[in-house]
Design a protein around this motif. Structure first.
Motif, PDB file in Angstrom:
ATOM      1  N   MET A   1       0.832  -1.200   0.000  1.00  0.00           N
ATOM      2  CA  MET A   1       0.000   0.000   0.000  1.00  0.00           C
ATOM      3  C   MET A   1       0.872   1.258   0.000  1.00  0.00           C
ATOM      4  O   MET A   1       2.031   1.225   0.382  1.00  0.00           O
ATOM      5  N   SER A   2       0.277   2.365  -0.430  1.00  0.00           N
ATOM      6  CA  SER A   2       1.039   3.594  -0.567  1.00  0.00           C
ATOM      7  C   SER A   2       0.147   4.784  -0.215  1.00  0.00           C
ATOM      8  O   SER A   2      -1.027   4.617   0.100  1.00  0.00           O
ATOM      9  N   ARG A   3       0.729   5.979  -0.319  1.00  0.00           N
ATOM     10  CA  ARG A   3      -0.032   7.186  -0.063  1.00  0.00           C
ATOM     11  C   ARG A   3      -1.247   7.263  -0.983  1.00  0.00           C
ATOM     12  O   ARG A   3      -2.306   7.741  -0.595  1.00  0.00           O
ATOM     13  N   ASP A   4      -1.097   6.786  -2.219  1.00  0.00           N
ATOM     14  CA  ASP A   4      -2.188   6.878  -3.186  1.00  0.00           C
ATOM     15  C   ASP A   4      -3.173   5.722  -3.088  1.00  0.00           C
ATOM     16  O   ASP A   4      -4.381   5.916  -3.216  1.00  0.00           O
TER      17      ASP A   4
ATOM     18  N   VAL B   1      -1.636   8.072 -11.836  1.00  0.00           N
ATOM     19  CA  VAL B   1      -1.781   6.641 -11.614  1.00  0.00           C
ATOM     20  C   VAL B   1      -0.639   6.108 -10.749  1.00  0.00           C
ATOM     21  O   VAL B   1       0.533   6.239 -11.094  1.00  0.00           O
ATOM     22  N   THR B   2      -0.983   5.555  -9.603  1.00  0.00           N
ATOM     23  CA  THR B   2      -0.048   4.793  -8.797  1.00  0.00           C
ATOM     24  C   THR B   2      -0.639   3.403  -8.707  1.00  0.00           C
ATOM     25  O   THR B   2      -1.798   3.254  -8.343  1.00  0.00           O
ATOM     26  N   GLU B   3       0.152   2.401  -9.069  1.00  0.00           N
ATOM     27  CA  GLU B   3      -0.389   1.047  -9.045  1.00  0.00           C
ATOM     28  C   GLU B   3      -0.139   0.379  -7.707  1.00  0.00           C
ATOM     29  O   GLU B   3       0.654   0.852  -6.887  1.00  0.00           O
ATOM     30  N   TYR B   4      -0.838  -0.709  -7.507  1.00  0.00           N
ATOM     31  CA  TYR B   4      -0.729  -1.437  -6.246  1.00  0.00           C
ATOM     32  C   TYR B   4      -0.600  -2.916  -6.540  1.00  0.00           C
ATOM     33  O   TYR B   4      -1.245  -3.438  -7.456  1.00  0.00           O
ATOM     34  N   TRP B   5       0.222  -3.573  -5.762  1.00  0.00           N
ATOM     35  CA  TRP B   5       0.273  -5.026  -5.800  1.00  0.00           C
ATOM     36  C   TRP B   5       0.649  -5.503  -4.402  1.00  0.00           C
ATOM     37  O   TRP B   5       1.530  -4.909  -3.782  1.00  0.00           O
TER      38      TRP B   5
ATOM     39  N   LYS C   1       8.227   7.270  -3.182  1.00  0.00           N
ATOM     40  CA  LYS C   1       6.869   7.740  -3.376  1.00  0.00           C
ATOM     41  C   LYS C   1       5.857   6.917  -2.568  1.00  0.00           C
ATOM     42  O   LYS C   1       4.819   7.415  -2.158  1.00  0.00           O
ATOM     43  N   LYS C   2       6.200   5.672  -2.337  1.00  0.00           N
ATOM     44  CA  LYS C   2       5.257   4.777  -1.661  1.00  0.00           C
ATOM     45  C   LYS C   2       5.017   5.206  -0.210  1.00  0.00           C
ATOM     46  O   LYS C   2       3.893   5.232   0.255  1.00  0.00           O
ATOM     47  N   ASP C   3       6.092   5.552   0.480  1.00  0.00           N
ATOM     48  CA  ASP C   3       5.978   5.880   1.905  1.00  0.00           C
ATOM     49  C   ASP C   3       5.896   7.385   2.153  1.00  0.00           C
ATOM     50  O   ASP C   3       5.897   7.829   3.301  1.00  0.00           O
TER      51      ASP C   3
ATOM     52  N   ALA D   1      -4.926  15.027   0.501  1.00  0.00           N
ATOM     53  CA  ALA D   1      -4.155  15.900   1.377  1.00  0.00           C
ATOM     54  C   ALA D   1      -3.506  15.140   2.525  1.00  0.00           C
ATOM     55  O   ALA D   1      -2.702  15.705   3.247  1.00  0.00           O
ATOM     56  N   ARG D   2      -3.882  13.870   2.669  1.00  0.00           N
ATOM     57  CA  ARG D   2      -3.448  13.166   3.870  1.00  0.00           C
ATOM     58  C   ARG D   2      -2.356  12.149   3.584  1.00  0.00           C
ATOM     59  O   ARG D   2      -2.347  11.515   2.533  1.00  0.00           O
ATOM     60  N   SER D   3      -1.436  12.031   4.537  1.00  0.00           N
ATOM     61  CA  SER D   3      -0.359  11.060   4.420  1.00  0.00           C
ATOM     62  C   SER D   3      -0.435  10.099   5.591  1.00  0.00           C
ATOM     63  O   SER D   3      -0.858  10.476   6.684  1.00  0.00           O
ATOM     64  N   PHE D   4       0.016   8.876   5.356  1.00  0.00           N
ATOM     65  CA  PHE D   4       0.033   7.878   6.416  1.00  0.00           C
ATOM     66  C   PHE D   4       1.478   7.535   6.735  1.00  0.00           C
ATOM     67  O   PHE D   4       2.327   7.526   5.845  1.00  0.00           O
ATOM     68  N   ASN D   5       1.754   7.290   7.997  1.00  0.00           N
ATOM     69  CA  ASN D   5       3.101   6.876   8.390  1.00  0.00           C
ATOM     70  C   ASN D   5       3.217   5.369   8.231  1.00  0.00           C
ATOM     71  O   ASN D   5       2.894   4.610   9.144  1.00  0.00           O
TER      72      ASN D   5
END
Lengths: 132, 390, 264
Positions: free
Chosen positions: B43-46, B345-349, C84-86, C167-171
């Protein structure tokens, strides 16, 4: 009795396991903690006092901090007017720890003794003690 | 009665051990996640919800589907379901257990989960979802256990349990409606913002759950002396058929609205899921497998001759189950997040730890299911030799 | 044994009651603690509904953007995780097309098309994130700020799904190792909680305007939307502005001046 031997053996193991902390600690005493007030800021104070009396703080600091947190964060307040009419900024990190800059000798000494683990410091930055 | 689950064949214990091993791997992965944080997942911010929440969503449907046995048996006195209604209730218990666990492992601060109760917030759908899910678990525990105990003694179930049985019908509908509301009330997520979401959830639940139940019935017949009954299985097959058609119809409505209106925001998620956007197409093969399986299953189910052959019915049920699992247990949640609010687009796996944790929870669910079914089967095998009572 | 069954039950019952009544009891303790009181800061800035107007035409170079973002991220201990993920961010740059999806036209002036906009929490009038939060960890203050209580957040991320503005970010992991220079006067966050811009509520309480406003050289104006004489209202009455996704009905409080480059 069916399997009497097994049941008794099981009971002995069960009791032994669960009573282990009692056996293990019998005869040992841990020293009653003496939280230290020896910090540069406190040493310079003419009258060494916290926001409320020492006895009250000893018993209620956790509730006080809890209510400060909600008051600052949720109600937008900043100032605590104490019973004695003095005003203090409500901030653990910026005010409490300004005087009590010795977290290890102050906070931790009791908390470790009582085995309570408040999660303040996962977010709030603890004072750098070895710098002092 | 639980002691009946403590005696079994070698095959039974092999299966239990297998489940325990997978659970162990899941627990170890969870400890890793607990220590490091949810960053171990894909999972990611997007895409901030993934495999856990989609499994949860799918399993709420499986849990709700017990009502497809309860309604015919208790409200229409359809006797053929008498022997298997307990299988539906126990499946619901296992499924709700998994739902609760999937929510739990998805929390960033699981130790604070009681905050939901300490600071009750009725405007949050999640608050209601927690309430109805736990309620449904208790209702099914009460009803399932009491009716089975009565069966074992050869007496009719006590009168006080009847209100709980009737309550379980609207309650089953409520758990899946509330779960749909988690998604369908969010502004700015076009893919989820649809009034037919709850209806589609229920339709897919009433196809997927009974499809699983048919497979379970066939397995039960194979491994035990308890026969759920040919006719009961055929009736379930009809339920799967109608519900699957309703589900595909509702999905078709979504396609029509999105593509006939040509509103970009409404088309984007469908485009991402079925053809990909700007070369981002990780989910495309899965979604097409889901579509093809859905079509195959519909063709097989709609012809009574095919459906009446239990081998072919089983195949169709596997197709229904996998198709819905992909659609609802993966595409639905991820599709809502892609593209993101900036139309990027941000993908997820899912990551390996994430899959291991999910497998662990499925195994806990199957363990609960196995133990409960073992008890139910043992009771059924005993009472089968009392023909005068049945 | 000096304690009989009845006494035991009485004590157990009493402690259960005390445990259940724990939260109001705290209030009682404070009340009984004589005249103790809590007050806002003497210099606190107050408003009925805080709002912001951003005029990116007044932000010159890429350096100026970085300065504004840095002002915010450094004082709030926002980590720079580097992937970018985190990613965690409170205020950031985004181009016109992606800042205003659905609004952006095919043909727009060059000055708008390639000018980065600054995005942050919109502190909506009807925030969807507040509506969905199951613990009131995110809530709306009387002055319009959508605030976060990181102590209470369980990390369910429902608010992230609900926010139409990203607008929101998760740790996703412990942020501490990624904070280059800690601001010792502000907390960090911990893994497993959601965070976002707070309109610098901690600065407003001390009489200071938000850090980004201060670092923007007048490009960002901050004030009370409900006060006709406020600075934000003055700008809004003279310049054409846009808000992000007004059609979803959340009522964003961050406005963007569009065009209006004629004075530059």
């Amino acid at each position: 009795m069916y399997n009497g031997g097994k049941i008794i053996l099981g009971l002995v193991i069960f009791v032994g396991l669960f009573a282990f902390p009692i056996f293990y600690n019998t005869g040992k005493t841990a020293d009653v903690p003496k939280p230290s007030l020896d910090t540069p800021v406190i040493n310079q104070m003419e009258k060494k006092e916290c926001v409320e009396s020492k006895e009250w703080m000893k018993a209620n600091h956790m509730q006080l901090l809890d209510s400060w947190r909600d008051s600052v964060l949720r109600d937008g307040n900043l100032v605590y007017e104490s019973t004695g009419g003095k005003k203090y900024i409500m901030s653990l990190q910026n005010n409490c720890m300004h005087c009590h800059s010795n977290k290890k000798q102050f906070c931790d000494s009791c908390h470790s003794y009582a085995n309570v683990k408040p999660y303040c410091w996962t977010c709030h930055i603890a004072p750098k003690e070895n710098e002092i | 009665m639980l002691e009946m689950a403590l005696t079994g064949s070698k095959r039974y214990w092999t299966w239990i051990s297998f489940l325990l091993i997978v659970i162990g791997a899941g627990v170890l992965s969870y400890l890793h996640q607990f220590d490091y944080g949810l960053g171990v997942t894909g999972m990611s911010r997007d895409v901030s919800w993934g495999f856990y929440i989609s499994q949860f969503t799918f399993l709420v449907g499986v849990a709700a589907s017990a009502v497809m046995l309860v309604i015919p048996y208790y409200l229409h006195d359809y006797k053929k379901f008498g022997k298997i209604v307990i299988l539906g209730e126990f499946l619901a218990i296992a499924a709700v257990t998994m739902c609760i666990l999937f929510i739990f492992v998805d929390l960033g601060q699981p130790m604070r989960v009681m905050n939901v109760i300490l600071h009750p917030t009725p405007n949050s759908i999640l608050f209601w979802d927690a309430t109805v899910l736990n309620g449904y678990l208790f209702i099914n525990l009460i009803v399932g256990w009491t009716t089975l105990t009565a069966d074992r003694k050869g007496t009719p179930p006590p009168a006080w349990v009847k209100p709980f049985i009737y309550l379980s019908v609207p309650w089953a509908v409520s758990i899946h409606t509330v779960t749909a509301f988690l998604y369908a009330g969010l502004p700015g997520r076009h893919f989820w913002l649809t009034a037919v979401m709850a209806a589609r959830f229920l339709a897919s639940a009433f196809a997927g759950g009974p499809a699983m139940l048919i497979l379970l019935c066939l397995i039960v017949r194979k491994v035990s002396k308890f026969d759920p009954g040919k006719e009961a299985i055929q009736t379930l097959g009809k339920i799967v058929t109608y519900a699957m058609f309703a589900n595909v119809f509702l999905l078709g409505l979504e396609f029509f609205t999105a593509f006939y209106s040509q509103i970009p925001g409404h088309m984007h998620a469908f485009q991402y899921l079925y053809v990909g956007i700007e070369g981002h197409d990780k989910l495309v093969p899965l979604m097409w497998i889901s579509t093809i399986l859905a079509l195959i299953s519909l063709v097989m189910l709609v012809f009574p001759n095919i459906r009446k052959n239990e081998g072919q019915l089983a195949f169709a049920c596997v197709a229904v189950f996998i198709s819905l699992w992909i659609d609802k247990g993966f595409g639905l949640v991820v599709g809502g997040f892609v593209p993101n609010p900036f139309e990027r687009v941000t993908e997820y796996w899912p990551s390996l730890p994430e899959i291991l944790i999910a497998l662990g929870i499925w195994s806990i669910g199957f363990l609960v299911l196995t133990v409960l079914y073992k008890v139910a089967i043992a009771v059924r095998e005993r009472t089968a030799s009392w023909p005068e009572l049945h | 044994m000096s304690i009989n069954r009845r006494d035991f039950l009485r004590i157990a019952g009493a402690s259960t009651l005390f445990g259940l009544a724990g939260v109001p009891a705290v209030e009682e303790i404070l009340k009984t603690n004589a005249e103790a009181a809590v007050l806002p800061g003497p210099n606190a800035l107050k408003a009925k509904r805080w709002a912001m107007v951003i005029d990116v035409n007044k932000i010159g170079t890429e350096e100026d953007y970085k300065k504004i973002i840095h002002a915010c991220h450094s004082i709030h201990n926002v980590p720079d995780i580097g992937n970018k993920k985190d990613e965690v961010k409170w205020i950031w740059e985004e181009d016109y097309e992606h800042s205003f999806p659905g609004v952006s036209d095919e043909f727009v002036p060059e000055s708008i098309e390639h000018k980065p906009f600054l995005l942050l929490c919109n502190h909506c009038a009807k925030p969807a994130c507040v509506r969905v939060c199951p613990t009131k960890a995110t809530f709306k203050r009387p002055d319009g700020i959508v605030a976060m209580d990181y102590h209470r957040c369980i990390g369910c991320r429902f608010c992230m799904a609900a926010c139409p503005y990203g607008a929101r970010s998760f740790n996703w992991r412990d942020p501490r190792p990624f904070i280059k220079e800690e601001n010792k006067e502000f907390p960090t966050r911990m893994k497993g909680v959601v965070e976002k811009c707070t309109f610098c509520s901690e600065r407003l309480a001390r009489g200071l305007k938000p850090a980004c406003v201060e670092a923007s050289n007048g490009a960002i104006v901050f004030g009370d939307l409900e006060d006709p004489g406020s600075e934000v209202r003055k700008v809004l009455s003279t310049k054409y502005t846009l808000r992000r996704k007004p059609e979803v009905g959340t009522g964003p409080s961050v406005y963007y001046v569009i065009g209006g480059n004629e004075h530059a």
